[in-house]
Design a protein around this motif. Structure first.
Motif, PDB file in Angstrom:
ATOM      1  N   THR A 151       0.999  -1.462  -0.796  1.00 30.05           N
ATOM      2  CA  THR A 151       0.111  -0.048   0.392  1.00 30.05           C
ATOM      3  C   THR A 151       0.804   1.415   0.168  1.00 30.05           C
ATOM      4  O   THR A 151       0.449   2.315  -0.448  1.00 30.05           O
ATOM      5  N   LYS A 152       1.977   1.529   0.933  1.00 32.41           N
ATOM      6  CA  LYS A 152       3.065   2.212   0.771  1.00 32.41           C
ATOM      7  C   LYS A 152       3.456   2.291  -0.406  1.00 32.41           C
ATOM      8  O   LYS A 152       3.738   3.694  -0.441  1.00 32.41           O
ATOM      9  N   VAL A 153       4.007   1.715  -1.093  1.00 32.59           N
ATOM     10  CA  VAL A 153       5.034   1.364  -2.421  1.00 32.59           C
ATOM     11  C   VAL A 153       4.535   2.716  -3.301  1.00 32.59           C
ATOM     12  O   VAL A 153       4.321   2.614  -4.117  1.00 32.59           O
ATOM     13  N   LEU A 154       2.831   2.010  -3.666  1.00 31.28           N
ATOM     14  CA  LEU A 154       2.106   2.301  -4.548  1.00 31.28           C
ATOM     15  C   LEU A 154       1.158   3.319  -3.918  1.00 31.28           C
ATOM     16  O   LEU A 154       1.242   4.053  -5.078  1.00 31.28           O
ATOM     17  N   GLY A 155       1.577   3.843  -3.069  1.00 26.27           N
ATOM     18  CA  GLY A 155       0.566   5.178  -2.954  1.00 26.27           C
ATOM     19  C   GLY A 155       1.759   5.999  -3.576  1.00 26.27           C
ATOM     20  O   GLY A 155       2.310   7.182  -3.681  1.00 26.27           O
ATOM     21  N   VAL A 156       3.062   5.663  -3.278  1.00 23.89           N
ATOM     22  CA  VAL A 156       4.210   6.290  -3.591  1.00 23.89           C
ATOM     23  C   VAL A 156       4.895   6.608  -5.377  1.00 23.89           C
ATOM     24  O   VAL A 156       4.648   7.775  -5.730  1.00 23.89           O
ATOM     25  N   LEU A 307      -0.305  15.341  -3.016  1.00 22.97           N
ATOM     26  CA  LEU A 307      -0.808  15.607  -1.440  1.00 22.97           C
ATOM     27  C   LEU A 307      -2.152  13.876  -0.832  1.00 22.97           C
ATOM     28  O   LEU A 307      -1.779  13.262   0.441  1.00 22.97           O
ATOM     29  N   SER A 308      -2.829  14.081  -1.368  1.00 22.74           N
ATOM     30  CA  SER A 308      -4.103  12.807  -1.900  1.00 22.74           C
ATOM     31  C   SER A 308      -3.423  11.804  -1.208  1.00 22.74           C
ATOM     32  O   SER A 308      -3.390  11.063  -0.238  1.00 22.74           O
ATOM     33  N   THR A 309      -2.711  11.124  -2.733  1.00 24.94           N
ATOM     34  CA  THR A 309      -2.121  10.443  -1.777  1.00 24.94           C
ATOM     35  C   THR A 309      -1.042   9.943  -1.322  1.00 24.94           C
ATOM     36  O   THR A 309      -1.362   8.255  -0.629  1.00 24.94           O
ATOM     37  N   PHE A 310      -0.475  10.899  -0.381  1.00 20.64           N
ATOM     38  CA  PHE A 310       0.075  10.508   0.745  1.00 20.64           C
ATOM     39  C   PHE A 310      -0.567  10.607   1.827  1.00 20.64           C
ATOM     40  O   PHE A 310       0.082   9.562   2.674  1.00 20.64           O
ATOM     41  N   VAL A 311      -0.953  11.413   1.865  1.00 18.83           N
ATOM     42  CA  VAL A 311      -1.729  11.074   3.177  1.00 18.83           C
ATOM     43  C   VAL A 311      -3.072   9.624   2.640  1.00 18.83           C
ATOM     44  O   VAL A 311      -2.748   9.188   3.915  1.00 18.83           O
ATOM     45  N   ILE A 312      -3.813   9.477   2.267  1.00 19.37           N
ATOM     46  CA  ILE A 312      -4.588   8.464   2.606  1.00 19.37           C
ATOM     47  C   ILE A 312      -4.440   6.880   2.184  1.00 19.37           C
ATOM     48  O   ILE A 312      -4.981   5.932   3.126  1.00 19.37           O
ATOM     49  N   THR A 313      -3.257   6.716   1.298  1.00 16.31           N
ATOM     50  CA  THR A 313      -2.282   5.711   1.108  1.00 16.31           C
ATOM     51  C   THR A 313      -2.234   5.115   2.587  1.00 16.31           C
ATOM     52  O   THR A 313      -2.176   4.447   2.812  1.00 16.31           O
ATOM     53  N   ARG A 314      -1.373   5.864   3.512  1.00 12.83           N
ATOM     54  CA  ARG A 314      -0.806   6.128   4.690  1.00 12.83           C
ATOM     55  C   ARG A 314      -1.984   5.780   5.699  1.00 12.83           C
ATOM     56  O   ARG A 314      -1.873   4.362   6.225  1.00 12.83           O
ATOM     57  N   ALA A 357      -7.864  14.605  -7.114  1.00  5.23           N
ATOM     58  CA  ALA A 357      -7.186  13.618  -5.785  1.00  5.23           C
ATOM     59  C   ALA A 357      -7.807  12.369  -5.916  1.00  5.23           C
ATOM     60  O   ALA A 357      -7.252  11.806  -5.692  1.00  5.23           O
ATOM     61  N   GLY A 358      -9.306  13.259  -5.857  1.00  2.00           N
ATOM     62  CA  GLY A 358     -10.017  11.264  -6.253  1.00  2.00           C
ATOM     63  C   GLY A 358      -9.329  10.715  -7.629  1.00  2.00           C
ATOM     64  O   GLY A 358      -9.281   9.171  -7.037  1.00  2.00           O
ATOM     65  N   VAL A 359      -9.372  11.271  -8.316  1.00  5.07           N
ATOM     66  CA  VAL A 359      -9.447  10.229  -9.672  1.00  5.07           C
ATOM     67  C   VAL A 359      -7.452   9.420  -9.713  1.00  5.07           C
ATOM     68  O   VAL A 359      -7.415   8.112  -9.502  1.00  5.07           O
ATOM     69  N   VAL A 360      -6.505  10.295  -8.955  1.00  3.15           N
ATOM     70  CA  VAL A 360      -5.551   9.600  -8.898  1.00  3.15           C
ATOM     71  C   VAL A 360      -5.102   9.216  -7.424  1.00  3.15           C
ATOM     72  O   VAL A 360      -5.367   7.156  -7.289  1.00  3.15           O
ATOM     73  N   THR A 361      -5.479   9.455  -6.406  1.00  2.00           N
ATOM     74  CA  THR A 361      -5.366   8.289  -5.209  1.00  2.00           C
ATOM     75  C   THR A 361      -6.224   6.823  -4.986  1.00  2.00           C
ATOM     76  O   THR A 361      -6.143   5.819  -4.746  1.00  2.00           O
ATOM     77  N   VAL A 362      -7.149   6.996  -5.836  1.00  2.00           N
ATOM     78  CA  VAL A 362      -8.608   6.153  -6.121  1.00  2.00           C
ATOM     79  C   VAL A 362      -7.463   4.375  -6.391  1.00  2.00           C
ATOM     80  O   VAL A 362      -7.717   3.581  -5.999  1.00  2.00           O
ATOM     81  N   GLN A 363      -6.436   5.372  -7.703  1.00  2.00           N
ATOM     82  CA  GLN A 363      -5.741   3.713  -8.337  1.00  2.00           C
ATOM     83  C   GLN A 363      -4.891   3.231  -7.229  1.00  2.00           C
ATOM     84  O   GLN A 363      -5.209   1.978  -7.245  1.00  2.00           O
ATOM     85  N   ALA A 364      -3.978   3.901  -6.660  1.00  2.00           N
ATOM     86  CA  ALA A 364      -3.506   3.252  -5.672  1.00  2.00           C
ATOM     87  C   ALA A 364      -3.581   2.499  -4.795  1.00  2.00           C
ATOM     88  O   ALA A 364      -3.261   2.183  -4.575  1.00  2.00           O
TER      89      ALA A 364
END
Length: 444
Positions: A151-156, A307-314, A357-364
């Motif tokens: 999850t962390k790796v995908l988020g980054v 920012l969204s990807t960093f916070v939500i994936t963690r 923010a939504g369309v990027v983070t949802v994929q991670a």
């Protein structure tokens, strides 16, 4: 006289060796993988910056632009699965280098667009050339990182998507200022230089990217053995679970795979509904042609996506709550797209920030599910199939926007039509397992 013998350090625990190995892999591999993804997404999406120029300079119509933007995904889908299976057999270093060089050449060739037909043909070949890149990266990560770290790796890794848009839009806009240099238009310089960057990255991949842990000198023998043992045990656990799709040929009978496919497709409708039109939308808000300033403002929503990807994936990893993460992100995508149709420029930009923010983070967050459900050659086929057919949403998105906008004679209608994909995604995601752990034992 008794000589003192040096104290022997106690052997490192498996958890310590695991942390060392994955930490080293993270530091050594992720920066280069992110750079590869930035270049890939830049070449895929830069036609959004070229839309106005292609219309005025060579007569590409709005309808044909929508079709050509989406037709990329037809060739991409047709060649995705064989490409990923070849990577599984020959290794990531060789195959990724081949993919990047060929797509860079075709992307640079977009500078020779003369009208509707050549635009569609070149976009088709670009999809064929890039087929296998993204699912290849997803498969590659399973060779290096156990599930706990993914999850962390995908988020980054997914930082590459918004980074490409944050810096790519201003870069593409700046390259338009080369208009007239050596007799080439600004949009031709953009395709030439950004395509050339992909070729350079492909050559670098041949020398930089290792295939598997046993191929590198920066892991100790103990770290390699521990990492390989963990990955083998995880693969055996998945193969031992009594679920559909254990054999590659049975994948199409897997209800879980069909669920992943449907969700990924509607995610891509939302994603490319934003990507292909955001520069033009910002241009309309600012009341000026696409150039550096429009490109700069177009990068703001993607900065929010980082920012969204960093916070939500963690948060998803901390609480092991990928389904909740999906529901939050899909809601952001739908609401953001709807709000971005507002008449107020400030409100519209805020909507674009939420949508991006939504369309990027949802994929991670999404890829946690298939990576936890499939393994080995089965994973290679499943990931490729999900990405190939799911990305047909990228074909649908511009055509849905174009059709709805013309039918109701309003650009906002196209936005609202694409926003519905987020609502459909919410319904599908509601039936996924709540945690990664549950995805190993799907209900029958």
């Amino acid at each position: 006289m008794i000589s003192a013998t040096p104290a022997t350090a106690p052997p490192a625990s498996p958890e310590t060796l695991r942390a060392r190995a994955t930490g080293k892999a993270f530091a050594k591999l992720l920066p280069f993988l992110i750079l590869m993804y930035i270049v890939a997404f830049l070449d895929r999406s830069n036609i959004g910056s070229a839309k106005q120029a292609l219309h005025t300079d060579v007569g590409v119509s709005d309808a044909m632009f929508a079709f050509g933007a989406g037709v990329f995904f037809i060739g991409y889908a047709l060649f995705e699965i064989p490409s990923n299976l070849i990577l599984y057999r020959v290794g990531a270093r060789r195959w990724m280098a081949r993919i990047m060089v060929t797509w860079g050449v075709v992307s640079a060739g977009m500078m020779f667009t003369q009208g509707n037909v050549s635009f569609v043909v070149l976009r088709t070949f670009l999809g064929i050339a890039e087929a296998g890149f993204f699912p290849g990266i997803m498969l590659y990560l399973t060779f290096w990182f156990p599930e706990r770290e993914r999850t962390k790796v995908l988020g980054v890794f997914y930082f590459g998507y918004p980074l490409a848009m944050t810096f790519g839009n201003p870069l593409s806009g700046a390259l338009f200022n080369l208009d007239g240099l050596l007799g080439l238009a600004g949009w031709q310089w953009m395709f030439l230089l950004e395509g050339g960057l992909a070729v350079a990255m492909g050559i670098a991949t041949w020398f930089v990217l290792p295939d598997k842990p046993q191929d590198v000198a920066w892991l100790t023998d103990e770290e390699k053995a521990t990492l390989n043992d963990i990955l083998r045990r995880e693969a055996a656990a998945k193969e031992g679970a009594d679920h559909h799709g254990v054999k590659l040929g049975a994948l199409l009978h897997s209800s879980k795979l069909l669920q992943f496919l449907a969700l990924y497709m509607v995610m891509q409708v939302a994603s490319y509904g934003v990507v292909f039109y955001l520069p033009e939308q910002v241009s309309s808000i600012l009341h000026e042609k696409i150039g550096f300033r429009v490109g700069l403002v177009s990068g703001i929503p993607w900065a929010f996506a980082i920012l969204s990807t960093f916070v939500i994936t963690r948060l998803v990893q901390k609480h092991d709550a990928p389904r909740l993460g999906l529901l939050v992100c899909l809601s952001m995508a739908a609401i953001g797209l709807f709000v971005s149709g507002a008449e107020s420029g400030i409100v519209a930009i805020i909507g674009l920030c939420i949508a991006a923010a939504g369309v990027v983070t949802v994929q991670a967050v999404f890829w946690n599910f298939p990576l936890a459900h499939f393994t080995g050659a089965q994973a290679a086929g499943a990931i490729a199939l999900i990405n190939a057919l799911g990305n047909l949403g990228g074909f649908a998105a511009p055509n849905i926007r174009s059709f709805a906008s013309h039918l109701w004679e309003s650009p906002a209608a196209g936005l609202y039509a694409v926003a519905l994909s987020g609502l459909v995604g919410l319904i599908i995601a509601a039936f996924l397992p709540r945690t990664n752990h549950e995805s190993h034992h799907p209900a029958h």
